[in-house]
Design an enzyme around this catalytic site. Structure first.
Site, short mmCIF file in Angstrom:
data_model
loop_
_atom_site.label_atom_id
_atom_site.label_comp_id
_atom_site.label_asym_id
_atom_site.label_seq_id
_atom_site.Cartn_x
_atom_site.Cartn_y
_atom_site.Cartn_z
N SER A 1 37.11 40.10 32.16
CA SER A 1 35.83 40.59 31.66
C SER A 1 35.44 41.95 32.22
CB SER A 1 34.72 39.58 31.97
OG SER A 1 34.41 39.57 33.35
N LYS B 1 30.40 40.98 38.37
CA LYS B 1 29.83 41.64 37.20
C LYS B 1 29.05 42.89 37.64
CE LYS B 1 31.04 38.76 33.89
NZ LYS B 1 32.06 38.07 34.71
#
Length: 234
Positions: A155, A193
């Site tokens: 991701s 993230k």
């Protein structure tokens, strides 16, 4: 000096570690101190950490280490002897920038503990156990405690972070918008993230259009550290 609630929480954590070897959950702490919400426990833990009584170990839910006790919190009321208290350790020490070790046949380096795996994709359990250490040049680090995590998932590929990479994280519990962070969600799930602050909410943003941005209330997310370096083997 500790407040009454801080002292009560420190004693409760210490006794639970002595009895079971596992720190209490936030719900157990909340009930023991008769608080209405877990946000009060978060504030008490931050205060104890700032004063050097406990340390939160990175990226493990419920991972706490009692570093010392004040005299008033010593079991049985006996004064605590300086330097005699043995901390209740759940995980190993973090890599701290100090005078670098110099090998006879190599450059100075700092040993950084690899604390497990972190999700950069489908959420997985972040930390399993300290497995080994890796040597890092001091120039790749900044002041403070550091740990390493092995990345699983894709991701964050557009930020140059690939599946199988090892990221170096500086331990800290605050971060700025745009920082790539290790975030612990609901004391259970950790992920790597990019942090975005949206008013009172926190957005955890992927660097891959195939993954959606996840938005949480501030009480659901704890910042565990900021990414400062990356290692890759070819």
């Amino acid at each position: 000096m500790l407040t009454r609630k801080q002292s009560e929480l420190l004693r409760f954590i210490h006794e639970r570690l002595k009895e079971t070897g596992v720190p209490p959950s936030f719900d157990e702490m909340k009930d023991a101190l008769d608080l209405r919400s877990k946000s009060g426990i978060h504030r008490l833990i931050m205060a104890l950490e700032e004063r050097g009584f406990i340390r939160r170990l990175p990226n493990r839910a419920r991972a706490l280490e009692v570093l010392r006790l004040p005299e008033s919190a010593t079991p049985g009321g006996a004064p605590a002897r300086s330097g005699k208290f043995s901390p209740s350790v759940i995980e190993g020490n973090l890599g701290r920038i100090r005078a670098p070790a110099v090998a006879d046949d190599g450059p100075a380096h700092v040993s950084i503990p690899v604390m497990g795996r972190i999700a950069a994709g489908t959420p997985i359990s972040a930390i399993q156990s300290r497995s080994h250490t890796i040597p890092m040049p001091p120039d790749f680090l900044s002041g403070g405690d550091h740990f390493a995590l092995e990345v699983r998932g894709d991701s964050m590929i557009e930020a140059g972070i690939l599946d199988g990479d090892t990221v170096i994280i500086r331990k800290q519990d605050v971060a700025d918008t745009g920082d790539i962070v290790v975030a612990l969600i609901d004391d259970e799930e950790a992920t790597l993230k990019r942090l975005r602050k949206r008013g009172a909410s926190i957005a955890l943003e992927a660097a891959n259009p195939a993954f959606e941005t996840r938005i949480f209330g501030p009480d659901r997310v704890q910042i565990q550290g900021k990414m400062v370096s990356l290692l890759r083997k070819y």
